[in-house]
Design a protein around this motif. Structure first.
Motif, mmCIF file in Angstrom:
data_model
loop_
_atom_site.group_PDB
_atom_site.id
_atom_site.type_symbol
_atom_site.label_atom_id
_atom_site.label_comp_id
_atom_site.label_asym_id
_atom_site.label_seq_id
_atom_site.Cartn_x
_atom_site.Cartn_y
_atom_site.Cartn_z
ATOM 1 N N GLY A 432 10.620 5.587 11.652
ATOM 2 C CA GLY A 432 11.336 6.590 10.866
ATOM 3 C C GLY A 432 11.620 6.121 9.451
ATOM 4 N N TYR A 433 12.021 4.857 9.309
ATOM 5 C CA TYR A 433 12.338 4.313 7.982
ATOM 6 C C TYR A 433 11.115 4.383 7.059
ATOM 7 C CZ TYR A 433 14.337 1.047 4.561
ATOM 8 O OH TYR A 433 14.821 0.487 3.408
ATOM 9 N N ASN A 434 9.967 3.947 7.563
ATOM 10 C CA ASN A 434 8.748 3.952 6.749
ATOM 11 C C ASN A 434 8.292 5.376 6.433
ATOM 12 O OD1 ASN A 434 8.572 1.138 6.669
ATOM 13 N ND2 ASN A 434 7.485 1.051 8.625
ATOM 14 N N GLN A 435 8.427 6.289 7.411
ATOM 15 C CA GLN A 435 8.042 7.679 7.184
ATOM 16 C C GLN A 435 8.902 8.306 6.092
ATOM 17 O OE1 GLN A 435 5.837 9.869 8.685
ATOM 18 N NE2 GLN A 435 4.957 8.611 10.310
ATOM 19 N N LEU A 436 10.210 8.037 6.110
ATOM 20 C CA LEU A 436 11.102 8.605 5.092
ATOM 21 C C LEU A 436 10.724 8.115 3.697
ATOM 22 C CD1 LEU A 436 14.506 8.395 6.996
ATOM 23 C CD2 LEU A 436 13.446 10.485 6.148
ATOM 24 N N ASN A 437 10.458 6.817 3.562
ATOM 25 C CA ASN A 437 10.051 6.292 2.248
ATOM 26 C C ASN A 437 8.762 6.958 1.774
ATOM 27 O OD1 ASN A 437 12.177 4.527 1.867
ATOM 28 N ND2 ASN A 437 11.191 2.860 2.974
ATOM 29 N N ALA A 438 7.800 7.097 2.706
ATOM 30 C CA ALA A 438 6.515 7.688 2.333
ATOM 31 C C ALA A 438 6.689 9.137 1.881
ATOM 32 C CB ALA A 438 5.547 7.610 3.509
ATOM 33 N N ILE A 439 7.550 9.889 2.559
ATOM 34 C CA ILE A 439 7.769 11.306 2.211
ATOM 35 C C ILE A 439 8.346 11.435 0.811
ATOM 36 C CG2 ILE A 439 9.170 13.333 2.780
ATOM 37 C CD1 ILE A 439 8.862 12.454 5.758
ATOM 38 N N VAL A 440 9.375 10.612 0.500
ATOM 39 C CA VAL A 440 10.009 10.713 -0.813
ATOM 40 C C VAL A 440 9.059 10.237 -1.901
ATOM 41 C CG1 VAL A 440 11.959 9.934 -2.206
ATOM 42 C CG2 VAL A 440 12.294 10.495 0.194
ATOM 43 N N PHE A 441 8.273 9.215 -1.627
ATOM 44 C CA PHE A 441 7.295 8.747 -2.614
ATOM 45 C C PHE A 441 6.261 9.839 -2.943
ATOM 46 C CE2 PHE A 441 8.228 4.146 -1.456
ATOM 47 C CZ PHE A 441 8.882 3.906 -2.663
ATOM 48 N N ARG A 442 6.091 10.792 -2.018
ATOM 49 C CA ARG A 442 5.167 11.892 -2.296
ATOM 50 C C ARG A 442 5.830 12.990 -3.125
ATOM 51 N NH1 ARG A 442 4.039 12.240 3.441
ATOM 52 N NH2 ARG A 442 4.338 14.485 3.292
ATOM 53 N N GLY A 443 7.083 12.782 -3.544
ATOM 54 C CA GLY A 443 7.776 13.729 -4.409
ATOM 55 C C GLY A 443 8.533 14.800 -3.660
ATOM 56 N N ILE A 444 8.698 14.678 -2.337
ATOM 57 C CA ILE A 444 9.443 15.672 -1.544
ATOM 58 C C ILE A 444 10.905 15.232 -1.485
ATOM 59 C CG2 ILE A 444 9.670 16.745 0.733
ATOM 60 C CD1 ILE A 444 6.662 16.174 1.103
ATOM 61 N N THR A 445 11.799 16.003 -2.097
ATOM 62 C CA THR A 445 13.207 15.602 -2.189
ATOM 63 C C THR A 445 14.163 16.683 -1.698
ATOM 64 O OG1 THR A 445 13.339 16.380 -4.489
ATOM 65 C CG2 THR A 445 12.730 14.075 -4.141
ATOM 66 N N GLN A 446 13.677 17.830 -1.245
ATOM 67 C CA GLN A 446 14.548 18.852 -0.667
ATOM 68 C C GLN A 446 14.914 18.440 0.759
ATOM 69 O OE1 GLN A 446 15.790 21.592 -2.207
ATOM 70 N NE2 GLN A 446 14.799 20.883 -4.102
ATOM 71 N N ALA A 447 16.208 18.595 1.128
ATOM 72 C CA ALA A 447 16.689 18.107 2.423
ATOM 73 C C ALA A 447 15.889 18.685 3.585
ATOM 74 C CB ALA A 447 18.175 18.440 2.590
ATOM 75 N N ASN A 448 15.704 20.008 3.601
ATOM 76 C CA ASN A 448 14.995 20.621 4.727
ATOM 77 C C ASN A 448 13.510 20.261 4.741
ATOM 78 O OD1 ASN A 448 14.787 22.155 2.334
ATOM 79 N ND2 ASN A 448 14.115 23.947 3.485
ATOM 80 N N GLU A 449 12.902 20.130 3.551
ATOM 81 C CA GLU A 449 11.480 19.790 3.492
ATOM 82 C C GLU A 449 11.236 18.358 3.978
ATOM 83 O OE1 GLU A 449 10.106 20.555 -0.428
ATOM 84 O OE2 GLU A 449 10.428 22.725 -0.305
ATOM 85 N N ILE A 450 12.192 17.453 3.688
ATOM 86 C CA ILE A 450 12.069 16.072 4.184
ATOM 87 C C ILE A 450 12.034 16.074 5.721
ATOM 88 C CG2 ILE A 450 13.245 13.848 4.387
ATOM 89 C CD1 ILE A 450 14.298 14.297 1.535
ATOM 90 N N LEU A 451 12.929 16.884 6.352
ATOM 91 C CA LEU A 451 12.944 16.944 7.819
ATOM 92 C C LEU A 451 11.665 17.591 8.359
ATOM 93 C CD1 LEU A 451 16.616 17.832 8.829
ATOM 94 C CD2 LEU A 451 15.590 15.642 8.273
ATOM 95 N N ASN A 452 11.184 18.635 7.681
ATOM 96 C CA ASN A 452 9.938 19.280 8.124
ATOM 97 C C ASN A 452 8.790 18.274 8.144
ATOM 98 O OD1 ASN A 452 11.317 21.688 8.260
ATOM 99 N ND2 ASN A 452 10.622 22.427 6.266
ATOM 100 N N GLU A 453 8.669 17.490 7.057
ATOM 101 C CA GLU A 453 7.577 16.519 6.956
ATOM 102 C C GLU A 453 7.769 15.354 7.925
ATOM 103 O OE1 GLU A 453 4.733 16.757 5.131
ATOM 104 O OE2 GLU A 453 5.467 18.806 4.833
ATOM 105 N N LEU A 454 9.020 14.931 8.089
ATOM 106 C CA LEU A 454 9.291 13.819 9.014
ATOM 107 C C LEU A 454 8.930 14.219 10.445
ATOM 108 C CD1 LEU A 454 10.395 10.976 9.485
ATOM 109 C CD2 LEU A 454 12.687 11.973 9.673
ATOM 110 N N HIS A 455 9.247 15.447 10.831
ATOM 111 C CA HIS A 455 8.898 15.925 12.179
ATOM 112 C C HIS A 455 7.382 15.856 12.396
ATOM 113 C CE1 HIS A 455 8.809 18.311 15.813
ATOM 114 N NE2 HIS A 455 7.997 19.185 15.228
#
Length: 609
Positions: A432-455
C-alpha cells in the motif's frame, strides 16, 4: 448482624409473596411452602450454600408456572448469597436464567445486561460451550435491540468456538442468526450464504436426533420383548412343575399304606447313600483343590519371576531409549530456539525497515504543527500504517511528479488498516505504501481519485481479478489545501471525525474496502469537502482502538465511547491528547485483556490561513 438482616429480608419476602403464590397449582403450592420452611431452617443455621439452593428451587417453580416477577425476586436474593460464597458456577446459571426471563418479558436491555454478566463469568471459568451459548443468547437480544453489528461480532466468535467443539446444534443456531442479522443490515450475499449453511446443518441435526429417538424406541421395544419372553418362559416352567406335582400327588394317593411305607423306607435308604456319596466326593474334592492350589501357587511364582525379569529388561531398554530420545529432544529444542531467534531477528529487522519507511511525528509537525501520531502495533511489525505527502510546485518531490501548471500546494495525510496484523499485515502495508507514492507521483492528488487508483492497483498487485484472494485495506485520507482553506476527505469504510465549536461531526466512508472482492462494475469512492473557517480538529484512525476488549464486562470500547472521549479532550494540546489516549486504552485493557489488533490514530488541528 448481616446474617440476621438477610434472614429478616427472606422471611419478609416469604410473607409478602405468600399471597401471590396462591395462583400456583395445589401440588406446587405445597412444594413451595416446604421449600420456604427449609429456607428459614438453613438461614437460621447460617448455611449459605443450602439457603441459595432453596432460593433457586423456589424461583424455578415460579418461573415454570408463569410467575416471572416472583422468580426474578428469588433469583436476585440467591445472587447476593452466591456472591458472598464465591459460587461462580451458580452465578453464571442464574444470570443466564434472568436473561431468558427478561427476554420473554421483552425487557431486552435487562436481558442483555444479565447475558453479559453470565458471559463474563463463563469466560473467567474458560467454559467454551457456555461461552458459545451465552454469545448466541446475547446476540438474540441484540438483534431485538437492532444492534445488528454487535450481534454479528458475537455470533462469529460463537461460530468459531462451536467449530472447535464440533457442536452441530450450536453451529446451526449461529448460522441461522447470522443470516438474520446480515439480512437486517442489507448484506444479502452473506445472509444467503449463512441461510444455506443453516438449512444444511438443520437437516443434519434433525436427522441425527431422529436416529437417536428411533434407536431409543428400538431399544425400549427390544427390552419389552425380552421381558415378555422371560415372563412367558417362567410361566411355562411353573405350569409344567405344577402339572408334575399334581400328577405325583394323585399317584401317591392311589398307593396303599403298605406301599407308602416301603416307598418311604427306600427313600430314606437312597437319601443315606446319597449323603455318603456326597461326603466321599467332598473329601476327594478337597484333596484335589489342595493339590491344584499347590500347583497353581508354584505356577504363579514362576510367572511372577518371568514377568519381573521381562519387566526389568523392558524398563532397562525403555530407559535407554528415553535417554536417547531426551537427548534428541534437547537437540531439537536448541535448533528450534536458534530458529526462533533467527525468525525474531528477521521480524525485528523488518520492523526497522517498516519504521524507516514511516515518517516520524516530528516530520508531520513540520507540515501540521498541532498534530500527533498514536501508533501501537499488536506485534513486532504492523498491518496499520500512516502516510503523508506534500505535493504541488513547492513540494521537494515536484520534479518527480506530473504537475499541472495551475496545481495548488497540498498536503495529503492518511491512516490505513491492512487485512491482518503482524507479518502478513506488514507485507500488505508495504504494498500500500509503495502504491500510494506511485499514484501521487503520477499527479493524482484528489482524495477520491487516489482511492479509486489504489483499489485498482491492489487488485492488480494481488491478481484478485483471477483468484479469490480477499486481502485489502480500510482507510481514511485527507487532502489539505492551504490556499483554499479546505480539507477534502474520502474513506474506504473508515470515517473522519472533526470537531468545530465543541461540536463533533462524523463523515462515514464508503461501505466497501480497498481491494478484495468487487461485485460492482466500477468501484467509485466519494469525496467530501470541509471548509476551514475557524479552528477545527480532525481525527482519522483504524478500528484497533474501538474494537479493543476491556472494562468491567469485557466489552469493546466502541465508536460511541471513542467519540465522546475525543470531544472531551479536543481543547487540550495535541501531545496531551495523545497521552490521554494512551492512558485510557491501557486502563481499559487492564492486566486481564491482551491487545487484539494494531492501533492507529492521527490527530491534527488546523486554523484558517
Amino acid at each position: 448482624m448481616i446474617r440476621k438482616l438477610l434472614c429478616i429480608s427472606i422471611v419478609f419476602s416469604l410473607f409478602i409473596f405468600n399471597g401471590v403464590a396462591q395462583n400456583l397449582p395445589p401440588q406446587k403450592q405445597t412444594q413451595v411452602e416446604q421449600y420456604k420452611e427449609m429456607l428459614i431452617k438453613y438461614q437460621g443455621e447460617g448455611n449459605k450454600s443450602e439457603t441459595a439452593n432453596y432460593l433457586n428451587k423456589i424461583a424455578y417453580i415460579y418461573w415454570e408456572n408463569n410467575n416471572p416477577k416472583n422468580a426474578i425476586d428469588y433469583f436476585n436474593q440467591s445472587i447476593i448469597i452466591n456472591q458472598e460464597i464465591g459460587n461462580d458456577n451458580a452465578l453464571k446459571t442464574i444470570y443466564l436464567n434472568l436473561g431468558m426471563i427478561y427476554s420473554d418479558l421483552n425487557q431486552f436491555d435487562k436481558a442483555q445486561t444479565n447475558y453479559q454478566k453470565s458471559l463474563q463469568i463463563s469466560r473467567n471459568l474458560k467454559k467454551t460451550t457456555d461461552i458459545a451459548s451465552c454469545l448466541i443468547n446475547l446476540a438474540s437480544v441484540q438483534t431485538s435491540l437492532k444492534k445488528y453489528n454487535d450481534a454479528i461480532t458475537g455470533l462469529e466468535e460463537a461460530m468459531n468456538l462451536s467449530k472447535e467443539l464440533s457442536n452441530e446444534k450450536l453451529l446451526r443456531n449461529c448460522y441461522g442468526k447470522l443470516s438474520e442479522n446480515y439480512k437486517y443490515i442489507g448484506n444479502t450475499q452473506k445472509s444467503t450464504e449463512y441461510l444455506e449453511l443453516y438449512t444444511t446443518f438443520d437437516k443434519f441435526v434433525q436427522t441425527k436426533e431422529f436416529k437417536q429417538i428411533q434407536e431409543e424406541k428400538d431399544n425400549q421395544i427390544n427390552q419389552l420383548h425380552n421381558v415378555t419372553n422371560q415372563i412367558e418362559a417362567e410361566k411355562n416352567i411353573t405350569e409344567s412343575q405344577l402339572k408334575i406335582t399334581v400328577s405325583s400327588l394323585k399317584e401317591f394317593e392311589n398307593l396303599s399304606n403298605e406301599q407308602k411305607k416301603q416307598i418311604y423306607t427306600l427313600s430314606l435308604e437312597n437319601q443315606l447313600k446319597e449323603l455318603r456319596n456326597l461326603e466321599n466326593q467332598s473329601q476327594l474334592r478337597n484333596t484335589q483343590i489342595f493339590i491344584f492350589f499347590i500347583i497353581g501357587f508354584a505356577i504363579l511364582l514362576g510367572l511372577i519371576a518371568i514377568v519381573s525379569f521381562r519387566a526389568y529388561k523392558h524398563k532397562k531398554k525403555t530407559n535407554f531409549e528415553l535417554n536417547a530420545r531426551n537427548e534428541e529432544i534437547m537437540e531439537q529444542k536448541e535448533k528450534i530456539a536458534i530458529q526462533n531467534l533467527k525468525i525474531t531477528d528477521s521480524i525485528t529487522y523488518a520492523k526497522r525497515i517498516q519504521q524507516s519507511s514511516l515518517s516520524s511525528e516530528e516530520s508531520l509537525q513540520k507540515h501540521l504543527a498541532d498534530s500527533f501520531i498514536f501508533f501501537k502495533p499488536r506485534d513486532i511489525v504492523s498491518g496499520d500504517f500512516y502516510w503523508f505527502f506534500e505535493t504541488g510546485r513547492n513540494s521537494p518531490y515536484s520534479k518527480f511528479q506530473k504537475i499541472e501548471i495551475d496545481e495548488e500546494d497540498k498536503f495529503i495525510i492518511s491512516a490505513i488498516d491492512c487485512t491482518g496484523h503482524g507479518v502478513p499485515g506488514a507485507f500488505m502495508s508495504m504494498i500500500g505504501y509503495n502504491q500510494l507514492n506511485a499514484i501521487v507521483f503520477r499527479g493524482i492528488t484528489q482524495a477520491n481519485e487516489i482511492l479509486n487508483e489504489l483499489h485498482k492497483g491492489i487488485r492488480a498487485a494481488l491478481r484478485q481479478y483471477k483468484n479469490d484472494n480477499r486481502d485489502g485495506m480500510d482507510m481514511a485520507i485527507c487532502v489539505y489545501n492551504k490556499e483554499r482553506n479546505t480539507i477534502d476527505y474520502s474513506g474506504a469504510k473508515n470515517p473522519l471525525i472533526y470537531i468545530k465549536d465543541n461540536k463533533l461531526n462524523m463523515i462515514k466512508g464508503n461501505r466497501y474496502p480497498i481491494g478484495g472482492i468487487q461485485l460492482e462494475e466500477n468501484r467509485i469512492f466519494t469525496k467530501h469537502t470541509i471548509s476551514i473557517d475557524k479552528k477545527t480538529t480532525f481525527y482519522i484512525f483504524s478500528d484497533g482502538f474501538i474494537d479493543q476488549f476491556g472494562g468491567e464486562f469485557g466489552d469493546k470500547y466502541n465508536i460511541k465511547q471513542f467519540s465522546d472521549l475525543l470531544l472531551s479532550i479536543c481543547n487540550e494540546n495535541m501531545q496531551k491528547q495523545k497521552s490521554i489516549l494512551e492512558e485510557t486504552i491501557a486502563k481499559w485493557q487492564g492486566t486481564e485483556y491482551t491487545q487484539i489488533d494494531d492501533m492507529l490514530i492521527l490527530g491534527f488541528q488546523i486554523s484558517p490561513v
